[in-house]
Design a protein around this motif. Structure first.
Motif, PDB file in Angstrom:
ATOM      1  N   LEU A   9       0.850  -1.283  -0.001  1.00  0.00           N
ATOM      2  CA  LEU A   9       0.021   0.041  -0.077  1.00  0.00           C
ATOM      3  C   LEU A   9       0.791   1.328   0.069  1.00  0.00           C
ATOM      4  CD1 LEU A   9      -2.493  -1.081   2.777  1.00  0.00           C
ATOM      5  CD2 LEU A   9      -3.002  -0.941   0.297  1.00  0.00           C
ATOM      6  N   VAL A  10       0.407   2.260  -0.931  1.00  0.00           N
ATOM      7  CA  VAL A  10       1.086   3.369  -0.909  1.00  0.00           C
ATOM      8  C   VAL A  10       0.091   4.508  -0.744  1.00  0.00           C
ATOM      9  CG1 VAL A  10       2.831   2.689  -2.595  1.00  0.00           C
ATOM     10  CG2 VAL A  10       0.730   3.602  -3.449  1.00  0.00           C
ATOM     11  N   ARG A  11       0.646   5.566  -0.332  1.00  0.00           N
ATOM     12  CA  ARG A  11      -0.593   6.603   0.005  1.00  0.00           C
ATOM     13  C   ARG A  11      -1.484   6.977  -1.162  1.00  0.00           C
ATOM     14  NH1 ARG A  11       3.691  11.294   2.384  1.00  0.00           N
ATOM     15  NH2 ARG A  11       4.510   9.809   4.150  1.00  0.00           N
ATOM     16  N   GLU A  12      -1.091   7.045  -2.255  1.00  0.00           N
ATOM     17  CA  GLU A  12      -2.051   7.037  -3.517  1.00  0.00           C
ATOM     18  C   GLU A  12      -3.386   6.088  -3.708  1.00  0.00           C
ATOM     19  OE1 GLU A  12       1.083   7.183  -3.457  1.00  0.00           O
ATOM     20  OE2 GLU A  12       1.476   9.447  -3.953  1.00  0.00           O
ATOM     21  N   ASP A  13      -3.167   4.983  -2.820  1.00  0.00           N
ATOM     22  CA  ASP A  13      -4.312   4.031  -2.826  1.00  0.00           C
ATOM     23  C   ASP A  13      -5.220   4.173  -1.922  1.00  0.00           C
ATOM     24  OD1 ASP A  13      -2.804   2.093  -4.422  1.00  0.00           O
ATOM     25  OD2 ASP A  13      -1.528   1.259  -2.698  1.00  0.00           O
ATOM     26  N   LEU A  14      -5.001   5.373  -0.818  1.00  0.00           N
ATOM     27  CA  LEU A  14      -5.965   5.698  -0.103  1.00  0.00           C
ATOM     28  C   LEU A  14      -6.690   7.031  -0.371  1.00  0.00           C
ATOM     29  CD1 LEU A  14      -4.142   4.777   3.313  1.00  0.00           C
ATOM     30  CD2 LEU A  14      -5.517   3.242   1.769  1.00  0.00           C
ATOM     31  N   LEU A  15      -6.297   7.743  -1.524  1.00  0.00           N
ATOM     32  CA  LEU A  15      -6.863   9.130  -1.596  1.00  0.00           C
ATOM     33  C   LEU A  15      -8.097   9.039  -2.207  1.00  0.00           C
ATOM     34  CD1 LEU A  15      -4.350  10.357  -4.722  1.00  0.00           C
ATOM     35  CD2 LEU A  15      -5.063  11.321  -2.449  1.00  0.00           C
ATOM     36  N   PHE A  16      -8.896   7.836  -2.394  1.00  0.00           N
ATOM     37  CA  PHE A  16     -10.416   7.955  -2.644  1.00  0.00           C
ATOM     38  C   PHE A  16     -10.918   7.992  -0.981  1.00  0.00           C
ATOM     39  CE2 PHE A  16      -9.467   3.693  -1.195  1.00  0.00           C
ATOM     40  CZ  PHE A  16     -10.501   3.167  -0.416  1.00  0.00           C
ATOM     41  N   LEU A  17     -10.157   7.659  -0.102  1.00  0.00           N
ATOM     42  CA  LEU A  17     -10.960   7.956   1.357  1.00  0.00           C
ATOM     43  C   LEU A  17     -10.843   9.476   1.583  1.00  0.00           C
ATOM     44  CD1 LEU A  17      -9.297   4.966   3.370  1.00  0.00           C
ATOM     45  CD2 LEU A  17     -11.547   5.165   2.410  1.00  0.00           C
ATOM     46  N   VAL A  18     -10.198  10.183   1.211  1.00  0.00           N
ATOM     47  CA  VAL A  18     -10.019  11.715   1.667  1.00  0.00           C
ATOM     48  C   VAL A  18     -10.560  12.652   0.968  1.00  0.00           C
ATOM     49  CG1 VAL A  18      -8.137  11.181   3.144  1.00  0.00           C
ATOM     50  CG2 VAL A  18      -7.453  11.783   0.926  1.00  0.00           C
ATOM     51  N   GLU A  19     -10.765  12.255  -0.472  1.00  0.00           N
ATOM     52  CA  GLU A  19     -11.088  13.475  -1.306  1.00  0.00           C
ATOM     53  C   GLU A  19     -12.476  13.530  -1.274  1.00  0.00           C
ATOM     54  OE1 GLU A  19      -9.922  11.458  -5.197  1.00  0.00           O
ATOM     55  OE2 GLU A  19      -7.793  12.594  -5.090  1.00  0.00           O
ATOM     56  N   ASN A  20     -12.911  14.760  -1.265  1.00  0.00           N
ATOM     57  CA  ASN A  20     -14.432  15.177  -1.132  1.00  0.00           C
ATOM     58  C   ASN A  20     -15.152  14.605   0.074  1.00  0.00           C
ATOM     59  OD1 ASN A  20     -13.957  16.837  -3.503  1.00  0.00           O
ATOM     60  ND2 ASN A  20     -14.369  14.961  -4.805  1.00  0.00           N
ATOM     61  N   ASN A  21     -14.334  14.311   1.157  1.00  0.00           N
ATOM     62  CA  ASN A  21     -15.004  13.770   2.283  1.00  0.00           C
ATOM     63  C   ASN A  21     -15.779  14.741   3.266  1.00  0.00           C
ATOM     64  OD1 ASN A  21     -15.268  12.256   4.891  1.00  0.00           O
ATOM     65  ND2 ASN A  21     -14.094  10.583   4.016  1.00  0.00           N
ATOM     66  N   PRO A  22     -16.865  14.606   3.516  1.00  0.00           N
ATOM     67  CA  PRO A  22     -17.765  15.676   4.312  1.00  0.00           C
ATOM     68  C   PRO A  22     -17.013  15.740   5.754  1.00  0.00           C
ATOM     69  CG  PRO A  22     -19.050  13.722   4.173  1.00  0.00           C
ATOM     70  CD  PRO A  22     -17.880  13.458   3.129  1.00  0.00           C
ATOM     71  N   PHE A  23     -16.208  14.773   6.091  1.00  0.00           N
ATOM     72  CA  PHE A  23     -15.842  14.918   7.501  1.00  0.00           C
ATOM     73  C   PHE A  23     -14.378  15.601   7.550  1.00  0.00           C
ATOM     74  CE2 PHE A  23     -13.372  12.810  11.094  1.00  0.00           C
ATOM     75  CZ  PHE A  23     -14.241  13.197  12.379  1.00  0.00           C
ATOM     76  N   ILE A  24     -13.723  15.753   6.475  1.00  0.00           N
ATOM     77  CA  ILE A  24     -12.331  16.334   6.314  1.00  0.00           C
ATOM     78  C   ILE A  24     -12.503  17.661   5.569  1.00  0.00           C
ATOM     79  CG2 ILE A  24     -10.249  16.018   5.315  1.00  0.00           C
ATOM     80  CD1 ILE A  24     -10.731  13.203   5.218  1.00  0.00           C
ATOM     81  N   PRO A  25     -11.945  18.727   6.541  1.00  0.00           N
ATOM     82  CA  PRO A  25     -12.055  20.004   5.998  1.00  0.00           C
ATOM     83  C   PRO A  25     -11.005  19.909   4.932  1.00  0.00           C
ATOM     84  CG  PRO A  25     -11.809  19.941   8.360  1.00  0.00           C
ATOM     85  CD  PRO A  25     -11.551  18.498   7.967  1.00  0.00           C
ATOM     86  N   PRO A  26     -11.397  21.160   3.937  1.00  0.00           N
ATOM     87  CA  PRO A  26     -10.259  21.457   2.950  1.00  0.00           C
ATOM     88  C   PRO A  26      -9.074  21.928   3.292  1.00  0.00           C
ATOM     89  CG  PRO A  26     -12.541  22.327   2.445  1.00  0.00           C
ATOM     90  CD  PRO A  26     -12.705  22.145   3.962  1.00  0.00           C
TER      91      PRO A  26
END
Length: 358
Positions: free
Chosen positions: A183-200
């Motif tokens: 696993l590299v960080r790019e594999d997890l991008l789908f979790l953080v992009e446009n996530n309503p829990f994560i501020p821009p």
């Protein structure tokens, strides 16, 4: 006197530093009601700290063993041989935070069965013996004391749940994931992009924390993610609860942000996140004595290296992982429901047939 009783406790056939410290604390409580006793209180305080440190050698440990080998095998089979995206989302589906009402009922049942646990008080201390909280004891307890005892028992039930889920589920799942996938960080991008829990602007912090945790570096993961929980709750309040006042307005007109110790006791936070998740967050992050108190211990540098690999640390990382996955899981569920409601084409009927003019 309390001081005399404290000194006597050290002269018993089996000296008790804990009893000595307890009597000294009652002496301090009495002295503080009198004027001109500050110097004596300070002297006793120094003795209390010394006796508390010595009392840690008197503690006995009681363990209850639970066979979770079947749970571990089932977890390994569940995650083995699956593709990367499936196991990453599957990690969030494995387990949930308990219902607060269920914990309440379980705690009441446990307290009824454990007579001795109700009669004798339980003192919760730090690793150096300092007093953090006390679960009241006695046959005739006030309503407030019963409520404190129930809260303490609920949080103990939660601790057991965390340990079971981590050892029987989360750890075995992580072992399979890391043995079968790089696993590299790019594999997890789908979790953080446009996530309503994560501020821009905070996506990178979550990404690094989530990746560090899933690859085994919980020391880095918790230092990154636990402060972000606090800020994300303020963000969720302002964005989805129409509450822009996530800071205070003090008499000197400064506006410090509300911290987690206050946020998790607000009704509007409970309405947005739900009472079950909020209670789990309280027990895990901000409750001294009865709970793990991870946020405060981490913020004040009180966590030793060992604490970053225990069940509470693993569960804290997993909890953030699950929260970040929830919007995706909800969307997947809605897609399945939409697909199930769509009528299947009859044999011979083209799947992309235009609508009938009628």
């Amino acid at each position: 006197t309390y001081v005399g009783e404290g000194e006597s406790a050290l002269k018993r056939q089996t000296p008790s530093h804990g009893a000595c410290a307890g009597n000294f604390m009652r002496a301090v409580e009495a002295l503080r009601r009198l004027p001109g006793t500050k110097e004596r209180v300070d002297q006793l305080h120094a003795r209390i700290i010394k006796e508390q440190e010595l009392s840690t050698t008197e503690a006995t440990t009681h363990t209850v063993e639970t066979d979770i080998s079947g749970m571990v095998r089932a977890t390994i089979e569940l995650f083995k041989g699956k593709d990367k995206k499936e196991v990453l989302l599957g990690l969030a589906l494995f387990g949930d935070w308990p219902k607060k009402e269920g914990l309440h009922e379980q705690a009441k049942s446990t307290m009824k069965e454990s007579v001795w646990g109700q009669i004798f008080p339980t003192v919760f201390t730090t690793s150096t013996g300092k007093h953090l909280a006390q679960k009241p004891g006695g046959v005739f307890q006030t309503e407030d004391e019963l409520e404190v005892g129930l809260k303490a028992q609920m949080m103990q039930e939660l601790e057991w749940h965390r340990g079971l889920l981590v050892d029987g589920g989360i750890k075995p799942a992580l072992q399979v994931i890391n043995s079968e996938h790089f696993l590299v960080r790019e594999d997890l991008l789908f979790l953080v992009e446009n996530n309503p829990f994560i501020p821009p602007g905070h996506e990178g912090l979550f990404l690094r924390g989530l990746h560090a945790g899933i690859t085994g570096d919980l020391l880095v993961a918790l230092h990154l993610l636990i402060p972000q929980i606090e800020n994300s709750i303020r963000y969720v309040l302002s964005q989805y609860a129409n509450e822009p006042r996530t800071s205070k307005l003090k008499d000197d007109l400064t506006q410090p942000e509300r911290e987690l110790n206050e946020l998790l006791y607000r009704e509007d936070v409970e309405q947005v996140l739900g009472p079950d998740l909020v209670f789990s967050l309280r027990a895990l992050l901000i409750e001294p004595g009865f709970g793990a108190n991870l946020r405060n211990n981490l913020a004040h540098g009180l966590m030793t290296t060992d604490r970053f690999v225990d069940s509470d640390a693993v569960y804290a990382w997993w909890l953030v992982w699950k929260i970040c996955c929830m919007p995706l899981l909800v969307q997947l569920q809605q897609n399945r429901e939409t697909s199930a409601e769509s009528p299947e084409p009859q044999p011979g009927e083209p799947t992309n047939a235009p609508p009938s003019p009628e």
